[in-house]
Design a protein around this motif. Structure first.
Motif, PDB file in Angstrom:
ATOM      1  N   GLU A  47      -3.022  -6.421 -11.726  1.00 35.63           N
ATOM      2  CA  GLU A  47      -2.315  -7.690 -11.687  1.00 35.63           C
ATOM      3  C   GLU A  47      -1.405  -7.706 -12.745  1.00 35.63           C
ATOM      4  OE1 GLU A  47      -2.734 -10.543 -10.432  1.00 35.63           O
ATOM      5  OE2 GLU A  47      -4.703 -10.153  -9.412  1.00 35.63           O
TER       6      GLU A  47
ATOM      7  N   LYS B  91      -0.708  -4.583  -7.070  1.00 33.09           N
ATOM      8  CA  LYS B  91      -1.764  -5.467  -6.808  1.00 33.09           C
ATOM      9  C   LYS B  91      -2.535  -4.495  -5.632  1.00 33.09           C
ATOM     10  CE  LYS B  91      -3.628 -10.040  -5.917  1.00 33.09           C
ATOM     11  NZ  LYS B  91      -3.181 -11.329  -5.996  1.00 33.09           N
ATOM     12  N   CYS B  92      -1.667  -3.731  -4.868  1.00 32.85           N
ATOM     13  CA  CYS B  92      -2.263  -2.947  -3.735  1.00 32.85           C
ATOM     14  C   CYS B  92      -3.223  -1.877  -4.730  1.00 32.85           C
ATOM     15  CB  CYS B  92      -1.253  -2.519  -2.851  1.00 32.85           C
ATOM     16  SG  CYS B  92      -0.532  -3.901  -1.798  1.00 32.85           S
ATOM     17  N   LYS B  93      -2.745  -1.457  -5.897  1.00 31.60           N
ATOM     18  CA  LYS B  93      -3.506  -0.569  -6.333  1.00 31.60           C
ATOM     19  C   LYS B  93      -4.500  -1.273  -7.694  1.00 31.60           C
ATOM     20  CE  LYS B  93      -1.041   2.282  -4.391  1.00 31.60           C
ATOM     21  NZ  LYS B  93      -1.401   3.269  -3.440  1.00 31.60           N
ATOM     22  N   ASP B  94      -4.887  -2.466  -7.321  1.00 29.51           N
ATOM     23  CA  ASP B  94      -5.803  -3.291  -8.076  1.00 29.51           C
ATOM     24  C   ASP B  94      -5.247  -3.500  -9.650  1.00 29.51           C
ATOM     25  OD1 ASP B  94      -7.751  -3.234  -6.208  1.00 29.51           O
ATOM     26  OD2 ASP B  94      -8.238  -1.246  -6.693  1.00 29.51           O
TER      27      ASP B  94
ATOM     28  N   GLN C  28       0.663  -1.144  -0.014  1.00 31.31           N
ATOM     29  CA  GLN C  28      -0.033  -0.084  -0.070  1.00 31.31           C
ATOM     30  C   GLN C  28       0.962   1.390  -0.080  1.00 31.31           C
ATOM     31  OE1 GLN C  28      -2.843  -0.544   3.236  1.00 31.31           O
ATOM     32  NE2 GLN C  28      -4.396  -1.589   1.811  1.00 31.31           N
TER      33      GLN C  28
ATOM     34  N   TYR D 129       1.090 -10.171  -0.139  1.00 31.37           N
ATOM     35  CA  TYR D 129       0.021  -9.472  -0.192  1.00 31.37           C
ATOM     36  C   TYR D 129      -1.084 -10.140   0.489  1.00 31.37           C
ATOM     37  CZ  TYR D 129      -4.127  -7.609  -2.539  1.00 31.37           C
ATOM     38  OH  TYR D 129      -5.286  -7.222  -2.891  1.00 31.37           O
TER      39      TYR D 129
ATOM     40  N   LYS E 240      -3.824  -1.673 -17.550  1.00 29.60           N
ATOM     41  CA  LYS E 240      -4.123  -2.815 -16.845  1.00 29.60           C
ATOM     42  C   LYS E 240      -4.378  -4.131 -17.562  1.00 29.60           C
ATOM     43  CE  LYS E 240      -6.460  -0.066 -13.151  1.00 29.60           C
ATOM     44  NZ  LYS E 240      -7.853   0.145 -12.389  1.00 29.60           N
TER      45      LYS E 240
END
Length: 876
Positions: free
Chosen positions: A386, A381-384, A329, A490, A358
Motif C-alpha cells: 500500500e 498494490k499489485c505487489k501487495d 501486474q 486496481y 512496506k
C-alpha cells in the motif's frame, strides 16, 4: 578544402519568417513565429551549406548615409509590428547560442556589411553564399558569390548564379542597380522613373546596357511617351541608382577570420528552445542524442541489499519505475529514494521482501514526493504494497501548469524547466521493438537521476502553482482524484466473457444478413469494404449523385453517404454494415483481448494528465467510446456486470451540465431563469428563437434549438451547424445570430472571453484550470477562428470536467463516511458508475444525486439522473 562563407541578411529573413508563419506565442505570451521561422532557415543553412565561416548582418537603425542623398529613403515603410520587434532580442540570443557572429554598423545597412565582406572574401578565393529575402543583393552575384532569395515563405529558395540571373531576368548582376534606378523600389521608397516597370527597365538595359549609356543615346529610345518620362526624370534615375547601390567599402570592424564557425553550444540552444517551447525543433535535433551530449554532474548513491532506517525518513522522494504502460501486474524495474540522508537505489526484490519498506510505504505521516502517483500506487498494490502519504506528484503539477504540453516523460518536463541532469526514458530503454531494460548499473543511475530531478524541481513547481492561483486545483482536486483513480484502476470492472462471445456470433450473423441485402440492392456481389468497388456500384451502376471525388475515385466516406441516405435503400444498409463491422472488430474483439485472465476483469487506465480541457480519457480498453447510438452498441454494456453476487450496477449522470455551466459563467438571465424553473432548455431556446409559445414548439424546432445549444457550447461555426441540421450556411448563420440576440448574456460572454484570451494568452475554468491558446492572435483566419471557438468552449467544457472530478472525490468520501460497501467503478464523460450490494440501493438513490448536485454551487441547480440494474446496460 576551400572556405565556404555564408552571409545572412538578418532583418530581411526575420521579416520573411514573421509574415510567413501564423502569430505563434509560448506559454508566457511571448510571440515566437519569427524566431521559429528564422531558426528553421538557420538549421537548414547549417545542414546544407556546412559553412566554414558565417555572419548575420543587421541594420543598425533607421538612418543611414543614404538619407543625406534622399531624405525620404525608406520613408514609406510601415512601422515594424511590435509582435516582431519583441522577437528580435530572441533572434540575437539564438545566434549567440549557435555561436554565430552577428554584426551591425551605425549609418550603414546590413546590405553594406554583406557587400563589403563578400568583396573581401572574393579576394581570398572563397566560395560565398548570401542568404536574403531582398532582391537588392542580386547585384553581388558573381562567379564566386551565389545569392539565395527566399520565396514562398521560408522553406524554398531561388539560388542566383550569373547564369540563373541571366535566365530569370536577362541581365547581369552589374545591371541590377541600373534596373533599380529605372524602375525604383517601393519597399525602400526609391522613386526611379515613374511609369517604368521591371519589363521596360530590362528591355532598355538589354539595348543600352547601363543608365549612363541610355541617357547618352536617349534619342534612340523608341516610344515618345517613354522618352519623355526618361527625360523628365533623369535626375531621379541617377539618384535611384545611387541609392540602390550597395556600398562595398564600409568601415566594418570584422574580418573573415572573426566569423569562423566552429559549431553551436548545444546546451544553450536546447535551453532556448525549451524556453520558447520549440518542441518540434528539439525533435529535429534528436533530443535523445542531446542526452548523450549534455554533460551531467556526477551523483553518488548507494545500491542497497537491505533496507535501513536512514532511507525511511518522514520526508522523502520516492520513484517507482514501471516501464510497461499496462502497469496492472507489470514488473517494477526498481525503486529510488532520495532524502536528506542520501540517495538510494533499491532493487525491486529487496523492497518487496522488506516489512520495514512496506510499513513506511503505507505510513500516512511519511510524506512522499512522487512522479505519477496513480501508476506507482497501482503497481505497488499489485505487489501487495500500500502506498500512502503522497504529498506531491510532479506529473500532475506539470499537467496543471500547461496541459498543452502533456507528456509522461520526466526528463522532458525537467528540461522545460532548464534541468538537464536526467536522461529521457527513450535514451535509456530504447524505442519500439528495441525497448529493453538496460544493465543494472545504467538502470540504477537512471532511476536515481529521475528521483533527484523530482527532489530538486518540486519547490519550483509549487511556486508556479501558487503564482498561477492553481495550488487549490492541485491540492483539492487533482491529487486526491489520482488516489481515487488508482483504486478504480486496481479494482477494475468485471466482464461476462461468454456474453461478449455470444454477441460476436449474433453480430456476425447480422453482418451476413446485411451483406446479402446489400448485394440484392446492388444487383451483384462485390467487396463492400473496398471504397473503389463501392464507388463504382453507387455512382456508376446505381447512378447516385457523386458528391465528392478523390485522387483514387469516388469518395464513399461517412459524411458523403449520410447525405445520400434518402436517395437509395442501399445507403442506410451500408452505413449500418460499417457501424456493426466496427463494433465487432474494435469493441467486441478489443474487449476480449484485454480481459485479465486472473481477475476476469478489464482494468482500464484513466488518463488524468492528457486532455487540454481537463476531461479524463480511458485506454486499454477505452470505455468512454463504446458507441451507444446503435442498440447493438448499447448492448455491449450488458457484458459489464457487478464483481460480486447479489450486487447491482448504479449509474448517475449530470443532465445538461455544460449548458448549466454556460448559464452560470455567462450570467444570462433567461438561461438562469429557465434552469431555475426546471424548464426544458431546448424548448425554451426554440420559444425565444422562433418567437412562439411553448405549445407551438414543434419537434423540428426543438431539434434545431438543441443543435444550436450544444453547438454554442462546443464553439460551433455557421458551417458546422449547417452540416448538422442540413440547412444552408446562411440559414445557420442567421439562426446563431437570432440565438445570440435572444441570449445577450451568452453573446457578451463569447466576446469577453475571446478578448480575455487575446490579453492573457489563456482562458480559465471556474476552478482555475488554464488552457493556453497561442493561435488566438494568428494572422491566419482559419487558425484564429478555431482558437476563438476554443476560447469560448474551454471554460465551459473544462468547468464541467472539474465538477465531475469534484463529485468523484466527494462521492468516494461520502461512501466511506456512511460505511457503505459501494465503490466507484467508472467515469464516462458526465456519468459515474458504481457497484454496490442490492441492500444499499435505497441509500444510493438519495446519497449519489445529493453529493453530485452539490459538488460546486452555481447560479443554477445541477441536476442528476440515475438508474440501476444487474448490468451497466440496465443502469440507463
Amino acid at each position: 578544402m576551400s572556405e565556404k562563407i555564408v552571409l545572412i541578411d538578418g532583418n530581411s529573413l526575420a521579416y520573411r519568417a514573421f509574415f510567413a508563419l501564423p502569430l505563434l506565442s509560448n506559454d508566457k505570451g511571448i510571440h515566437t513565429n519569427a524566431v521559429y521561422g528564422f531558426t528553421m532557415i538557420l538549421m537548414r543553412i547549417l545542414e546544407e551549406e556546412k559553412p566554414s565561416h558565417i555572419l548575420v548582418a543587421f541594420d543598425a537603425g533607421k538612418t543611414t548615409f543614404r538619407h543625406s542623398t534622399f531624405q525620404e529613403y525608406k520613408g514609406g515603410r510601415q512601422k515594424t509590428p511590435p509582435e516582431l520587434s519583441e522577437q528580435m532580442p530572441f533572434i540575437r540570443e539564438l545566434l549567440d547560442a549557435y555561436k554565430i557572429k552577428r554584426y551591425e554598423l551605425v549609418n550603414y545597412e546590413a546590405d553594406d556589411i554583406i557587400g563589403t565582406l563578400s568583396k573581401l572574401a572574393e579576394t581570398n578565393d572563397a566560395k560565398i553564399k548570401v542568404i536574403t529575402g531582398d532582391k537588392d543583393l542580386l547585384q553581388l552575384v558573381s562567379d564566386k558569390t551565389t545569392v539565395d532569395i527566399t520565396r514562398k515563405g521560408i522553406t524554398e529558395v531561388d539560388s542566383y548564379t550569373p547564369a540563373f540571373l541571366h535566365e530569370k531576368l536577362g541581365i547581369s548582376s552589374d545591371q541590377v542597380i541600373d534596373m533599380k534606378g529605372l524602375m525604383g523600389d517601393t519597399s525602400d521608397n526609391i522613386p526611379g522613373v515613374p511609369g517604368v516597370g521591371e519589363k521596360t527597365a530590362i528591355k532598355l538595359l538589354k539595348e543600352f546596357n547601363t543608365i549612363e549609356n541610355l541617357y547618352e543615346h536617349l534619342d534612340e529610345v523608341s516610344g515618345k511617351k517613354l522618352k519623355e518620362k526618361l527625360e523628365e526624370n533623369k535626375e531621379s534615375a541617377f539618384m535611384s541608382k545611387e541609392l540602390a547601390t550597395i556600398y562595398r567599402e564600409a568601415p566594418i570592424e570584422v574580418s573573415i577570420e572573426d566569423i569562423h564557425y566552429e559549431g553551436f553550444d548545444e546546451q544553450a540552444v536546447v535551453s532556448l528552445f525549451k524556453e520558447l517551447k520549440f518542441q518540434s525543433l528539439l525533435d529535429k535535433m534528436n533530443i535523445s542524442q542531446v542526452d548523450e551530449v549534455v554533460e551531467m554532474k556526477d551523483l553518488s548513491y548507494e545500491t542497497v541489499d537491505q533496507i535501513h532506517k536512514e532511507m525511511l525518513t518522514t520526508e522523502a522522494t520516492l520513484l517507482v519505475e514501471v516501464m510497461d504502460d499496462h502497469y496492472h501486474q507489470a514488473d517494477i524495474q526498481g525503486i529510488a529514494i532520495v532524502n536528506e540522508n542520501g540517495r538510494y537505489f533499491v532493487p525491486t526484490e529487496v523492497a518487496l521482501s522488506s516489512s520495514e519498506f512496506k510499513e513506511w510505504a503505507k505510513d500516512e505521516s511519511a510524506k512522499k514526493t512522487v512522479y505519477d502517483a496513480k501508476k506507482a500506487m497501482v503497481a505497488l498494490k499489485c505487489k501487495d504494497v500500500e502506498l500512502k502519504g503522497i504529498e506531491f506528484d510532479l506529473l500532475i503539477a506539470s499537467y496543471i501548469l500547461n496541459s498543452s504540453e502533456a507528456t509522461d516523460d520526466l526528463a522532458t518536463i525537467a528540461r522545460n524547466k532548464g534541468y538537464y541532469d536526467v536522461q529521457t526514458d527513450e535514451a535509456v530503454y530504447g524505442k519500439g521493438a528495441k525497448r529493453s531494460v538496460p544493465s543494472d548499473e545504467r538502470l540504477s543511475e537512471h532511476l536515481i537521476r529521475k528521483a533527484e530531478a523530482l527532489h530538486n524541481l518540486r519547490e519550483q513547481f509549487e511556486k508556479e502553482l501558487q503564482q498561477n492561483q492553481q495550488l487549490e486545483l492541485y491540492q483539492e482536486l487533482e491529487l486526491p482524484l489520482a488516489f481515487i483513480l488508482a483504486e478504480m484502476e486496481y479494482t477494475g470492472v468485471k466482464v461476462d466473457e461468454q456474453r461478449l462471445k455470444d454477441m460476436q456470433q449474433e453480430l456476425s450473423k447480422r453482418l451476413e444478413e446485411l451483406e446479402k441485402e446489400i448485394y440484392e440492392l446492388a444487383g451483384e456481389s462485390f467487396n463492400i469494404n473496398s471504397p473503389k468497388q463501392l464507388g463504382v456500384i453507387l455512382f456508376e451502376k446505381l447512378n447516385l449523385p457523386a458528391i465528392k471525388k478523390t485522387k483514387t475515385g469516388y469518395s464513399t466516406s461517412a459524411d458523403v453517404l449520410e447525405k445520400l441516405e434518402s436517395e437509395h435503400a442501399i445507403i442506410p444498409a451500408i452505413l449500418t454494415y460499417r457501424q456493426l463491422g466496427k463494433l465487432n472488430s474494435t469493441y467486441l474483439e478489443g474487449l476480449l483481448k484485454v480481459i485479465n485472465k486472473e481477475t476476469k476483469k478489464v482494468h482500464t487506465r484513466f488518463n488524468q494528465a492528457l486532455t487540454q480541457t481537463g476531461r479524463l480519457s480511458s485506454t486499454d480498453p477505452n470505455l468512454q467510446n463504446i458507441p451507444i447510438r446503435l442498440e447493438e452498441g448499447r448492448k455491449i454494456r450488458q457484458a459489464f456486470v457487478p464483481s460480486e453476487e447479489g450486487w447491482i450496477v448504479f449509474a448517475a449522470d449530470y443532465s445538461q451540465i455544460e449548458l448549466r455551466v454556460l448559464a452560470h459563467i455567462a450570467g444570462d438571465e433567461k438561461l438562469i431563469d429557465a434552469f431555475q424553473n426546471d424548464m426544458d432548455i431546448h424548448t425554451k431556446t426554440a420559444m425565444d428563437v422562433f418567437n412562439v409559445e411553448a405549445g407551438e414548439v414543434t419537434s423540428d424546432m426543438r431539434r434545431q434549438a438543441k443543435a444550436v445549444n450544444f453547438g454554442i457550447v462546443y464553439g460551433i461555426s455557421d458551417y458546422g451547424l449547417s452540416q448538422g441540421l442540413g440547412i444552408t450556411r446562411k440559414e445557420a448563420g442567421a439562426f446563431i445570430e437570432k440565438y445570440l440576440e435572444s441570449f445577450p448574456g451568452v453573446q457578451e460572454y463569447m466576446s469577453d472571453i475571446v478578448h480575455e484570451a487575446k490579453q492573457n494568452g489563456f482562458v480559465s475554468t471556474l476552478m482555475q484550470r488554464r488552457r493556453y491558446i497561442p493561435d488566438i492572435t494568428s494572422r491566419n483566419f482559419n487558425l484564429r477562428s478555431f482558437a476563438e471557438r476554443t476560447a469560448m468552449n474551454t471554460p465551459i467544457q473544462g468547468s464541467a470536467a472539474d465538477i465531475i472530478k469534484k463529485a468523484m472525490i466527494d462521492l468516494a468520501d461520502a461512501l466511506k463516511e456512511e460505511g457503505l460497501q459501494a465503490r466507484l467503478l467508472l467515469q464516462v464523460h458526465d456519468e459515474l458508475i458504481v457497484e454496490a450490494p442490492e441492500e444499499e440501493i435505497e441509500k444510493l438513490k438519495e446519497l449519489v444525486p445529493r453529493v453530485m448536485e452539490h459538488a460546486l454551487e452555481l447560479k443554477v441547480p445541477l441536476k442528476v439522473d440515475y438508474a440501476y440494474g444487474p448490468t451497466w446496460y440496465d443502469a440507463k
